[in-house]
Design a protein around this motif. Structure first.
Motif, PDB file in Angstrom:
ATOM      1  N   SER A   1       1.145   3.843   6.213  1.00 19.22           N
ATOM      2  CA  SER A   1       0.760   2.509   6.096  1.00 19.22           C
ATOM      3  C   SER A   1      -0.140   1.828   7.156  1.00 19.22           C
TER       4      SER A   1
ATOM      5  N   PRO B   1      -4.840  -3.683  -3.868  1.00 15.63           N
ATOM      6  CA  PRO B   1      -4.817  -2.568  -2.912  1.00 15.63           C
ATOM      7  C   PRO B   1      -5.821  -1.430  -3.345  1.00 15.63           C
TER       8      PRO B   1
ATOM      9  N   SER C   1       0.882  -1.235   0.249  1.00  9.68           N
ATOM     10  CA  SER C   1       0.081   0.059   0.003  1.00  9.68           C
ATOM     11  C   SER C   1       0.704   1.138   0.023  1.00  9.68           C
TER      12      SER C   1
ATOM     13  N   GLU D   1      -3.730   5.018   3.759  1.00  6.83           N
ATOM     14  CA  GLU D   1      -3.587   4.709   2.390  1.00  6.83           C
ATOM     15  C   GLU D   1      -4.991   4.758   1.861  1.00  6.83           C
ATOM     16  N   VAL D   2      -6.261   4.275   2.728  1.00  8.25           N
ATOM     17  CA  VAL D   2      -7.610   4.147   2.530  1.00  8.25           C
ATOM     18  C   VAL D   2      -8.075   5.720   2.101  1.00  8.25           C
TER      19      VAL D   2
ATOM     20  N   GLN E   1      -6.620   0.781   9.474  1.00  9.00           N
ATOM     21  CA  GLN E   1      -7.046   1.591   8.289  1.00  9.00           C
ATOM     22  C   GLN E   1      -8.069   2.562   8.680  1.00  9.00           C
TER      23      GLN E   1
ATOM     24  N   ALA F   1      -7.101   6.805  -0.899  1.00  6.42           N
ATOM     25  CA  ALA F   1      -7.735   6.458  -2.010  1.00  6.42           C
ATOM     26  C   ALA F   1      -9.057   6.837  -2.411  1.00  6.42           C
TER      27      ALA F   1
ATOM     28  N   ALA G   1       0.822   4.157  -2.819  1.00 10.43           N
ATOM     29  CA  ALA G   1       0.525   5.568  -2.287  1.00 10.43           C
ATOM     30  C   ALA G   1       1.565   6.584  -2.927  1.00 10.43           C
TER      31      ALA G   1
ATOM     32  N   ASN H   1      -7.978  -4.070   2.677  1.00 12.67           N
ATOM     33  CA  ASN H   1      -7.265  -5.218   3.351  1.00 12.67           C
ATOM     34  C   ASN H   1      -7.018  -6.635   2.824  1.00 12.67           C
TER      35      ASN H   1
ATOM     36  N   GLU I   1      -4.961   0.891  -5.919  1.00 15.92           N
ATOM     37  CA  GLU I   1      -4.970   0.395  -7.405  1.00 15.92           C
ATOM     38  C   GLU I   1      -6.483   0.192  -7.807  1.00 15.92           C
TER      39      GLU I   1
END
Length: 493
Positions: free
Chosen positions: A92, A167, A28, A115-116, A189, A119, A32, A163, A170
């Motif tokens: 992360s 990812p 992840s 990272e969530v 997360q 995203a 990022a 999770n 992506e």
């Protein structure tokens, strides 16, 4: 700078010049750093690992360096913020809030995103794929993959991400956009996420876990409860786990969002549940006060497995509730369940030897998961132990005592399990296997076979993590299955 960060709500927003520190170069973190650099951010990526002993880390670092990212590896680079200004930290999920870099960011007033969160903020500006989000102490991966299977059965371009699997960054940035994304979210997360607006969301269950990371069970619950925040259509909760319903009641959701329960019993209004051997929906049908829609049968959930574990039925009901909230037809729910194949090491049959079944549930890495596994069988020889991560096991042992034919203990924390067994199941025979050699499963299976009677199940459900003896739970399960196979071969079966 905070105003500019607030405006970063799509991948096409102006990310140029934002000074971002990416902490951790796992899958992840790499995604990022790559995405941020591609959009013109000034990225520094740090990781305390050694590329000489971690080939994957070294390869990711090499690629990012070629792209022009400032990569800094080694323990000296994870003790604080780098020199110069930092506008944003993207961390992360494995990095704890008390890690020195993250503490320094908090003290300096630098925002920290997971990272969530990144995203979510990099989704398409127009028509982004909705997210159906899932968390819980156990069952997340199975449920999110069941849900993705149902969505695909409905003809939607869908994937499981977060999770598990792809990812999430992506998935969001995929050149062929998805119609909808089933997102598995860990408590880590969720801790670092603050603006996600799920189409629908679910918390499957709650039990103490990762308390060492969060600092307390209350903080762990709070992180899990964030899955419901800002949900648009449906918050799905577990009727058998009242804490999940309380989390829904406490959540700030969008106007019109409904609370939808799932239950192993007969469903009430606005629930999905079980009537005889039918999965029934009384939540997403027009005449729900007087009727229900048939979604699938218990055999559709069981598939080729010899046993339908109650927790897997609960997972299927939760996935069905989320799919139905998105408009998936009953037949697609059924077809998705029929097409679903569980990941390895989740109540996986390893074969039968001398009338005794051997089952690998190495994924049961905490007491809550092990309890669910143990309650799927009537008479069990239990293989347990490993790293308990501070978890209590008295309730687990007390509740399972009547099912236990015997216990074989392995791993670093086996003494704590032995003490609980002495307190709550003093008549159950216990074999302590002190060896930490990875070849120990041959001995474990031999001891378990001596304790078992025809019709029993020898169950690997360790209630603990594996890293004291094995690289991961998969390697532990593989070792168990291989030992069973060798025993079957030696007996001629």
């Amino acid at each position: 700078m905070s105003g500019r960060l607030d405006g970063l709500t799509s991948g096409s927003a102006d990310w140029s010049g934002i000074r971002v520190l990416v902490t951790g170069l796992g899958v992840s973190g790499f995604a990022a750093a790559d995405a941020l650099h591609e959009r013109g951010a000034r990225v520094v990526a740090v990781d305390g690992g050694d590329p000489d002993t971690n080939a994957a880390l070294g390869e990711r670092a090499r690629i990012l360096d070629i792209l022009g990212v400032d990569v800094r590896l080694g323990p000296d680079h994870v003790t604080g913020l780098p020199d110069g200004e930092t506008d944003l930290v993207v961390t992360s999920p494995g990095w704890r809030p008390d890690q020195p870099v993250l503490v320094a960011a908090a003290q300096a007033g630098v925002p920290v995103w997971g990272e969530v969160e990144l995203a979510w903020r990099m989704r398409a500006a127009v028509g982004p794929a909705p997210w159906l989000t899932i968390t819980g102490t156990n069952g997340k991966t199975t449920t999110v993959e069941m849900l993705a299977s149902m969505l695909r059965a409905a003809g939607l371009r869908a994937t499981a991400a977060g999770n598990v699997g792809t990812p999430i960054l992506e998935a969001v940035l995929h050149p062929e956009p998805y119609d909808v994304i089933a997102v598995e979210l860990s408590s880590f997360q969720l801790h670092w996420s603050d603006s996600i607006e799920p189409y629908a969301s679910a918390c499957l269950n709650l039990a103490p876990d990762h308390v060492d990371w969060h600092g307390s069970y209350e903080e762990y619950q709070r992180a899990k409860g964030k899955v419901y925040a800002r949900t648009k259509v449906a918050c799905v909760y577990n009727v058998q786990d009242p804490i999940t319903e309380q989390l829904v009641m406490d959540a700030e959701v969008q106007e019109g969002c409904r609370a939808i329960g799932f239950t192993l019993g007969t469903p009430g209004l606005s629930m999905v549940g079980v009537v005889d051997d039918i999965l029934a929906d009384r939540a997403f049908v027009e005449q729900r006060k007087t009727s229900a829609a048939e979604l699938a049968t218990l055999d559709d959930v069981r598939g080729s497995a010899a046993t339908l574990a109650p927790h897997n039925l609960a997972n299927a009901l939760a996935a069905a509730a989320l799919a139905r909230s998105y408009g998936v037809a009953p037949l697609a729910v059924r077809d998705g369940l029929r097409a679903f194949t569980p990941d390895p090491h989740r109540i996986a049959d390893c074969g039968e030897v001398d009338g005794v079944r051997y089952v690998d549930d190495s994924k049961a890495t905490n007491p809550h998961a092990a309890a669910a596994s143990l309650h799927a069988f009537e008479h069990v020889v239990w293989v347990a132990g490993g790293l308990l991560k501070g978890a209590e096991v008295d309730d687990l042992v007390r509740d399972a005592a009547e099912r236990l034919r015997g216990v074989v203990l392995i791993g670093a924390d086996r003494a704590r399990l032995a003490e609980a067994l002495a307190r709550h199941a003093p008549d159950v025979p216990v074999v302590d296997v002190p060896s930490t050699d990875t070849g120990v499963m041959e001995t474990v299976v031999a001891h378990a076979a001596e304790l078992a009677q025809p019709g029993d199940v020898v169950l690997l459900a360790p209630a603990a993590a594996s890293m004291d003896m094995f690289p991961d739970y998969g390697a532990r399960g593989d070792a168990f299955a291989a030992a069973v196979a060798r025993r079957a071969g030696s007996t001629g079966e």
